[in-house]
Design a protein around this motif. Structure first.
Motif, PDB file in Angstrom:
ATOM      1  N   PRO A 185       0.827  -1.213   0.000  1.00 30.21           N
ATOM      2  CA  PRO A 185       0.000   0.000   0.000  1.00 30.21           C
ATOM      3  C   PRO A 185       0.862   1.264   0.000  1.00 30.21           C
ATOM      4  N   ILE A 186       0.344   2.321  -0.567  1.00 29.23           N
ATOM      5  CA  ILE A 186       1.046   3.597  -0.603  1.00 29.23           C
ATOM      6  C   ILE A 186       0.122   4.701  -0.092  1.00 29.23           C
ATOM      7  N   GLY A 187       0.712   5.848   0.248  1.00 30.76           N
ATOM      8  CA  GLY A 187      -0.052   6.971   0.763  1.00 30.76           C
ATOM      9  C   GLY A 187       0.001   8.178  -0.154  1.00 30.76           C
ATOM     10  N   VAL A 188      -0.605   9.253   0.294  1.00 30.17           N
ATOM     11  CA  VAL A 188      -0.675  10.484  -0.497  1.00 30.17           C
ATOM     12  C   VAL A 188       0.717  11.011  -0.818  1.00 30.17           C
ATOM     13  N   VAL A 189       1.596  11.042   0.180  1.00 28.25           N
ATOM     14  CA  VAL A 189       2.938  11.579  -0.028  1.00 28.25           C
ATOM     15  C   VAL A 189       3.727  10.714  -1.008  1.00 28.25           C
ATOM     16  N   ASP A 190       3.485   9.406  -0.985  1.00 27.73           N
ATOM     17  CA  ASP A 190       4.181   8.530  -1.932  1.00 27.73           C
ATOM     18  C   ASP A 190       3.829   8.876  -3.378  1.00 27.73           C
ATOM     19  N   ILE A 191       2.543   9.167  -3.612  1.00 29.56           N
ATOM     20  CA  ILE A 191       2.108   9.552  -4.963  1.00 29.56           C
ATOM     21  C   ILE A 191       2.790  10.846  -5.390  1.00 29.56           C
ATOM     22  N   ILE A 192       2.764  11.849  -4.522  1.00 28.11           N
ATOM     23  CA  ILE A 192       3.351  13.153  -4.849  1.00 28.11           C
ATOM     24  C   ILE A 192       4.851  13.011  -5.096  1.00 28.11           C
ATOM     25  N   ARG A 193       5.522  12.238  -4.227  1.00 26.13           N
ATOM     26  CA  ARG A 193       6.968  12.058  -4.370  1.00 26.13           C
ATOM     27  C   ARG A 193       7.297  11.381  -5.705  1.00 26.13           C
ATOM     28  N   ALA A 194       6.515  10.382  -6.073  1.00 22.38           N
ATOM     29  CA  ALA A 194       6.790   9.647  -7.315  1.00 22.38           C
ATOM     30  C   ALA A 194       6.620  10.539  -8.538  1.00 22.38           C
ATOM     31  N   VAL A 195       5.562  11.354  -8.557  1.00 29.53           N
ATOM     32  CA  VAL A 195       5.335  12.248  -9.695  1.00 29.53           C
ATOM     33  C   VAL A 195       6.419  13.320  -9.745  1.00 29.53           C
ATOM     34  N   ALA A 196       6.768  13.880  -8.579  1.00 27.78           N
ATOM     35  CA  ALA A 196       7.798  14.927  -8.539  1.00 27.78           C
ATOM     36  C   ALA A 196       9.142  14.392  -9.024  1.00 27.78           C
ATOM     37  N   SER A 197       9.442  13.133  -8.698  1.00 25.02           N
ATOM     38  CA  SER A 197      10.744  12.573  -9.072  1.00 25.02           C
ATOM     39  C   SER A 197      10.897  12.438 -10.589  1.00 25.02           C
ATOM     40  N   LEU A 198       9.778  12.381 -11.303  1.00 21.49           N
ATOM     41  CA  LEU A 198       9.855  12.274 -12.760  1.00 21.49           C
ATOM     42  C   LEU A 198      10.454  13.514 -13.390  1.00 21.49           C
ATOM     43  N   TYR A 199      10.290  14.661 -12.719  1.00 15.03           N
ATOM     44  CA  TYR A 199      10.744  15.921 -13.301  1.00 15.03           C
ATOM     45  C   TYR A 199      11.859  16.574 -12.494  1.00 15.03           C
ATOM     46  N   GLY A 200      12.211  15.998 -11.359  1.00 11.74           N
ATOM     47  CA  GLY A 200      13.255  16.597 -10.537  1.00 11.74           C
ATOM     48  C   GLY A 200      14.515  15.768 -10.428  1.00 11.74           C
ATOM     49  N   ALA A 201      14.547  14.613 -11.091  1.00  8.95           N
ATOM     50  CA  ALA A 201      15.734  13.757 -11.009  1.00  8.95           C
ATOM     51  C   ALA A 201      16.898  14.401 -11.749  1.00  8.95           C
ATOM     52  N   PRO A 202      18.134  14.148 -11.312  1.00 14.70           N
ATOM     53  CA  PRO A 202      19.297  14.710 -12.024  1.00 14.70           C
ATOM     54  C   PRO A 202      19.292  14.294 -13.487  1.00 14.70           C
ATOM     55  N   GLY A 203      19.476  15.267 -14.356  1.00 11.41           N
ATOM     56  CA  GLY A 203      19.505  14.986 -15.787  1.00 11.41           C
ATOM     57  C   GLY A 203      18.146  14.849 -16.426  1.00 11.41           C
ATOM     58  N   ALA A 204      17.067  15.045 -15.631  1.00  9.18           N
ATOM     59  CA  ALA A 204      15.722  14.928 -16.205  1.00  9.18           C
ATOM     60  C   ALA A 204      15.508  16.012 -17.243  1.00  9.18           C
ATOM     61  N   LYS A 205      14.888  15.648 -18.339  1.00 14.47           N
ATOM     62  CA  LYS A 205      14.645  16.603 -19.401  1.00 14.47           C
ATOM     63  C   LYS A 205      13.530  17.569 -19.010  1.00 14.47           C
ATOM     64  N   PRO A 206      13.560  18.811 -19.509  1.00 19.89           N
ATOM     65  CA  PRO A 206      12.456  19.736 -19.242  1.00 19.89           C
ATOM     66  C   PRO A 206      11.137  19.170 -19.743  1.00 19.89           C
ATOM     67  N   VAL A 207      10.082  19.508 -19.020  1.00 17.96           N
ATOM     68  CA  VAL A 207       8.773  18.974 -19.406  1.00 17.96           C
ATOM     69  C   VAL A 207       8.263  19.613 -20.695  1.00 17.96           C
ATOM     70  N   GLY A 208       8.676  20.832 -20.959  1.00 16.46           N
ATOM     71  CA  GLY A 208       8.079  21.591 -22.058  1.00 16.46           C
ATOM     72  C   GLY A 208       8.859  21.530 -23.359  1.00 16.46           C
ATOM     73  N   ARG A 209       8.110  21.611 -24.474  1.00 16.12           N
ATOM     74  CA  ARG A 209       8.696  21.753 -25.802  1.00 16.12           C
ATOM     75  C   ARG A 209       8.242  23.078 -26.390  1.00 16.12           C
ATOM     76  N   THR A 210       9.164  23.784 -27.033  1.00 16.91           N
ATOM     77  CA  THR A 210       8.844  25.079 -27.623  1.00 16.91           C
ATOM     78  C   THR A 210       8.650  24.938 -29.124  1.00 16.91           C
ATOM     79  N   ILE A 211       7.611  25.587 -29.615  1.00 17.74           N
ATOM     80  CA  ILE A 211       7.330  25.656 -31.046  1.00 17.74           C
ATOM     81  C   ILE A 211       7.396  27.123 -31.444  1.00 17.74           C
ATOM     82  N   ALA A 212       8.405  27.486 -32.213  1.00 14.57           N
ATOM     83  CA  ALA A 212       8.567  28.874 -32.646  1.00 14.57           C
ATOM     84  C   ALA A 212       7.877  29.069 -33.987  1.00 14.57           C
ATOM     85  N   VAL A 213       7.009  30.066 -34.058  1.00 15.73           N
ATOM     86  CA  VAL A 213       6.265  30.370 -35.284  1.00 15.73           C
ATOM     87  C   VAL A 213       6.693  31.753 -35.767  1.00 15.73           C
ATOM     88  N   ILE A 214       7.127  31.826 -37.030  1.00 16.38           N
ATOM     89  CA  ILE A 214       7.574  33.106 -37.579  1.00 16.38           C
ATOM     90  C   ILE A 214       7.114  33.226 -39.021  1.00 16.38           C
TER      91      ILE A 214
END
Length: 413
Positions: A120-149
């Motif tokens: 079983p897991i708790g609320v903090v476990d869920i938050i920690r797991a999701v946060a680790s996807l974007y805060g781990a060393p070397g993790a890629k930025p979540v966003g992609r930029t599309i430049a329109v000109i």
């Protein structure tokens, strides 16, 4: 009392959880209400992995999928193999199971699963797991930029950028920010019927203040999944900016927002060149005349040479088919640029003019219009998402049932 556990910032992501037990559904619902998850769009469904496989056959996958499974090793791996067939490559997958087996964990990781949590897991476990996807060393930025000109002034590049952002946010369901970078003359506020007191210039001229909280205050909400960084559109100052003027702002946006559309002005200076060079994807908007052809070719050649390890820039033709106007055909454009246009949008002055005057997007005003469908196709192509419109009402061809039946007959034969 100890302070709350600190996690990496959880960005504006879409997160869908497929539960098999009501206990986990309640825990995820509580986690979604936590202050650290306030930027995430969380959706909880029952049915576990089988429901996820079925759901994503006809709809795009979100940024994060969480699967609960109460089955054994073979069943878990089987459903993941099915999910891999319909899941976008950019989607992260978390699995919550009851089997404590290091061999299973290794096989899950080999299949691309980001993490495996043992119930079983708790609320903090869920938050920690999701946060680790974007805060781990070397993790890629979540966003992609599309430049329109625009290849030339007046080709409708801003209109394309705004409708593209709307399609990404509304039709694909990805949290999107449109940055109006034409500081003196930008039309983002007009097109989205917004008049924010602050906007993108506040970030550009106060780089030392730029952080997530500051950018959040500058964003103007256009819809559930779309935000605008509006240009001041005033001439009380000149905007002679250095090449890195927008870097702090774009770094924050990349770390918090899945899709960022940059509405670039038709001007050639250090910062516009840098914005194009550092964007993940580039869309050049041109109309079918000689000056646009020349300028588009110059841009394409420069960007191909300066970004050898990136995908080539894309271009589209806008305002085609004006009566009695000599035009360069799309095929001739393709030969000169050594690439096919990603889209060809016809000249529809009544449609676009009315939408602009009303402060609306094309899909808001005429959702069933062919041009609305073209913006959806453009959004899918530029985000690399799967085309799932076959399951969407209103976008089926009148011949679709006949063609589907014909295909089935051919398979039987």
């Amino acid at each position: 009392m100890a302070g709350a556990e600190q996690f990496a910032a959880i960005p504006r992501i879409s997160l869908q959880v497929f539960c098999e037990t009501s206990d986990l559904a309640g825990i995820v619902a509580d986690a979604a209400e936590d202050r650290r998850m306030d930027k995430a769009h969380v959706r909880v469904q029952m049915g576990g992995a089988p429901a996820a496989v079925e759901a994503y056959r006809t709809s795009p996958t979100p940024n994060v999928v969480v699967l609960e499974t109460v089955g054994q090793k073979g069943e878990i791996l089987g459903y993941l193999d099915q999910l891999a067939e319909v899941c976008d490559a950019t989607t992260k997958v978390l699995v919550i199971g009851q089997v404590n087996d290091i061999v299973l964990y290794r096989e899950l990781v080999a299949r691309g699963v980001s993490d495996y949590l043992i119930a079983p897991i708790g609320v903090v476990d869920i938050i920690r797991a999701v946060a680790s996807l974007y805060g781990a060393p070397g993790a890629k930025p979540v966003g992609r930029t599309i430049a329109v000109i625009g290849a030339k002034g007046g080709v409708g590049a801003s209109t394309i950028a705004h409708n593209l952002a709307w399609a990404i946010s509304r039709e694909i369901g990805v949290d999107t920010c449109i940055a109006d970078m034409d500081l003196p003359f930008g039309t983002g506020g007009l097109d989205f019927n917004q008049d924010p007191p602050q906007g993108i210039a506040d970030a550009v001229f106060s780089p030392d203040r730029v952080d997530t909280a500051f950018i959040d205050r500058l964003l103007s909400r256009c819809s559930d999944h779309l935000s605008l960084l509006a240009a001041p559109a005033t001439l009380d100052r000149v905007y002679d900016l250095g090449p890195e003027a927008f870097d702090p702002l774009l770094d924050i946006l990349r770390s918090t927002t899945p899709a960022i559309v940059l509405d670039l002005p038709h001007s050639w200076c250090a910062w516009t060149k840098r914005a194009l060079a550092t964007a993940d994807d580039i869309l050049i908007v041109a109309t079918p005349d000689l000056a646009n052809l020349r300028n588009a070719k110059n841009l394409m050649d420069l960007l191909r040479a300066s970004r050898p390890n990136d995908g080539p820039p894309r271009y589209m033709l806008n305002q085609t088919g004006i009566a009695k106007r000599p035009e360069i055909k799309p095929g001739d454009f393709a030969k000169a640029l050594d690439a096919e246009p990603i889209s060809v949008i016809p000249f529809e002055p009544q449609l676009f003019g009315t939408a602009a005057n009303n402060g609306q997007m094309i899909s808001e005003m005429e959702p069933g219009h062919k041009v609305s469908g073209q913006f959806v196709e453009l959004a899918l192509a530029l985000t690399g998402r799967n085309d799932t419109r076959k399951a969407r009402p209103g976008l089926l061809s009148p011949l679709a049932p006949f063609l589907e039946k014909l295909t089935q007959l051919r398979k039987k034969a």
